[in-house]
Design a protein around this motif. Structure first.
Motif, short mmCIF file in Angstrom:
data_model
loop_
_atom_site.label_atom_id
_atom_site.label_comp_id
_atom_site.label_asym_id
_atom_site.label_seq_id
_atom_site.Cartn_x
_atom_site.Cartn_y
_atom_site.Cartn_z
N LYS A 23 -6.01 5.21 -0.89
CA LYS A 23 -4.84 4.59 0.05
C LYS A 23 -3.98 3.80 -0.92
N ASP A 24 -4.57 3.40 -2.25
CA ASP A 24 -3.66 2.53 -3.11
C ASP A 24 -2.50 2.97 -3.72
N ILE A 40 4.81 -0.72 -7.84
CA ILE A 40 3.80 -1.14 -7.29
C ILE A 40 2.53 -1.33 -7.57
N ASP A 41 1.98 -2.87 -7.71
CA ASP A 41 0.80 -3.10 -8.36
C ASP A 41 -0.15 -4.03 -7.24
N ARG A 42 -1.37 -4.02 -7.83
CA ARG A 42 -2.00 -4.86 -6.64
C ARG A 42 -2.00 -6.34 -7.33
N CYS A 43 -2.36 -7.16 -6.37
CA CYS A 43 -1.82 -8.56 -6.51
C CYS A 43 -2.74 -9.56 -5.68
N GLY A 44 -2.61 -10.72 -5.96
CA GLY A 44 -3.41 -11.62 -5.00
C GLY A 44 -4.72 -11.91 -5.16
N LEU A 88 10.50 -7.22 -4.44
CA LEU A 88 10.92 -6.93 -3.13
C LEU A 88 9.49 -6.88 -2.10
N ILE A 89 8.42 -6.56 -2.79
CA ILE A 89 7.33 -6.56 -1.94
C ILE A 89 6.29 -7.44 -2.40
N ASP A 90 5.95 -8.60 -1.48
CA ASP A 90 5.23 -9.54 -2.01
C ASP A 90 4.12 -9.83 -0.99
N GLY A 91 2.67 -9.41 -1.39
CA GLY A 91 1.63 -9.77 -0.63
C GLY A 91 1.62 -8.70 0.55
N LEU A 92 1.55 -7.53 0.60
CA LEU A 92 1.22 -6.75 1.55
C LEU A 92 -0.27 -6.86 1.70
N LYS A 93 -0.69 -6.56 3.08
CA LYS A 93 -2.27 -6.76 3.37
C LYS A 93 -2.64 -5.40 3.72
N GLU A 96 -6.22 -0.77 7.55
CA GLU A 96 -6.83 0.73 7.66
C GLU A 96 -6.30 1.54 6.55
N GLU A 97 -5.64 2.49 6.71
CA GLU A 97 -5.14 3.61 5.60
C GLU A 97 -4.01 3.02 4.92
N LYS A 98 -3.36 1.89 5.45
CA LYS A 98 -1.94 1.60 4.76
C LYS A 98 -2.07 -0.07 4.43
N PHE A 99 -0.79 -0.52 3.92
CA PHE A 99 -0.75 -1.80 3.51
C PHE A 99 0.58 -2.22 4.54
N THR A 100 0.40 -3.42 5.02
CA THR A 100 1.61 -3.99 5.83
C THR A 100 1.73 -5.42 5.63
N GLY A 101 3.23 -5.54 5.69
CA GLY A 101 3.92 -7.02 5.53
C GLY A 101 5.17 -7.08 5.42
N GLU A 102 5.97 -7.45 4.45
CA GLU A 102 7.30 -7.77 4.60
C GLU A 102 7.89 -7.28 3.13
N LEU A 103 9.01 -6.67 3.36
CA LEU A 103 9.78 -6.01 2.26
C LEU A 103 11.24 -6.65 2.17
N TYR A 104 11.58 -7.10 1.34
CA TYR A 104 13.22 -7.45 1.04
C TYR A 104 14.09 -6.45 0.63
N ASN A 105 15.19 -6.27 1.56
CA ASN A 105 16.27 -5.21 1.15
C ASN A 105 17.10 -5.86 0.47
N ILE A 106 17.38 -5.64 -0.84
CA ILE A 106 18.48 -6.31 -1.62
C ILE A 106 19.88 -5.57 -1.14
N GLU A 107 20.19 -4.70 -0.71
CA GLU A 107 21.51 -4.27 -0.33
C GLU A 107 21.82 -4.81 0.92
N GLU A 108 21.03 -5.44 1.94
CA GLU A 108 21.43 -6.20 3.14
C GLU A 108 21.19 -7.61 2.96
N GLY A 109 20.25 -8.02 2.18
CA GLY A 109 19.84 -9.36 1.93
C GLY A 109 19.00 -9.74 3.27
N LYS A 110 18.28 -8.69 3.61
CA LYS A 110 17.47 -8.96 4.88
C LYS A 110 15.85 -8.57 4.62
#
Length: 154
Positions: A23-24, A40-44, A88-93, A96-110
């Motif tokens: 799943k990595d 994408i790399d492992r972090c934290g 863009l991706i910082d610390g997704l947790k 189960e079979e995925k990683f969840t968290g927040e992603l920054y969208n540069i094109e919208e600034g959201k």
């Protein structure tokens, strides 16, 4: 008895590591629209989280020839940051079979709530929502690391 127990614990650890590898999402991925590559790399702590940054853009410069920057960032102090190298991706947790968290969208600034899930070795499903109502998904495709691409051109 101790030997059998030690072997069982070792095998259990190897099985968990193998499952984690499946799943990595680590690697370099071409976005669904083909306009960017995200590393994408492992972090934290204990490398349990997932982080990602822009490593390539199809169009890396603005019309004036300068490197593209984070123009739509809601924080005016951050609008001069170069897009290449931007995290863009910082610390997704793990979830189960995925990683969840927040992603920054540069094109919208959201910022979007996202999940990353490896479909197979070559595809990563990226699903996201803003305000839990505006949702979408796309498939990113694994590509060679940018440094590998440069080495292959020589």
């Amino acid at each position: 008895m101790r030997l059998a127990l030690s072997a069982a614990l070792l095998l259990a650890g190897l099985s968990a590591a193998a499952a984690d590898t499946r799943k990595d999402p680590s690697g370099t991925w071409l976005t669904g629209d083909g306009r960017a590559k995200i590393r994408i790399d492992r972090c934290g702590p204990g490398q349990q989280l997932v982080c990602g940054k822009v490593v390539w853009l199809k169009a890396p410069t603005a019309e004036n020839g300068a490197a593209k920057t984070d123009l739509k960032n809601p924080d005016p102090k951050k609008r001069n940051r170069p897009v290449i190298g931007l995290q863009l991706i910082d610390g997704l947790k793990p979830d189960e079979e995925k990683f969840t968290g927040e992603l920054y969208n540069i094109e919208e600034g959201k910022v979007y709530t996202v999940s990353l899930e490896r479909e197979n070795e070559a595809e990563l499903s990226v699903s996201g929502c803003m305000l839990k109502v505006l949702c979408g998904s796309q498939t990113w495709t694994r590509v060679p690391d940018v440094n590998q691409q440069a080495a292959n051109k020589n």
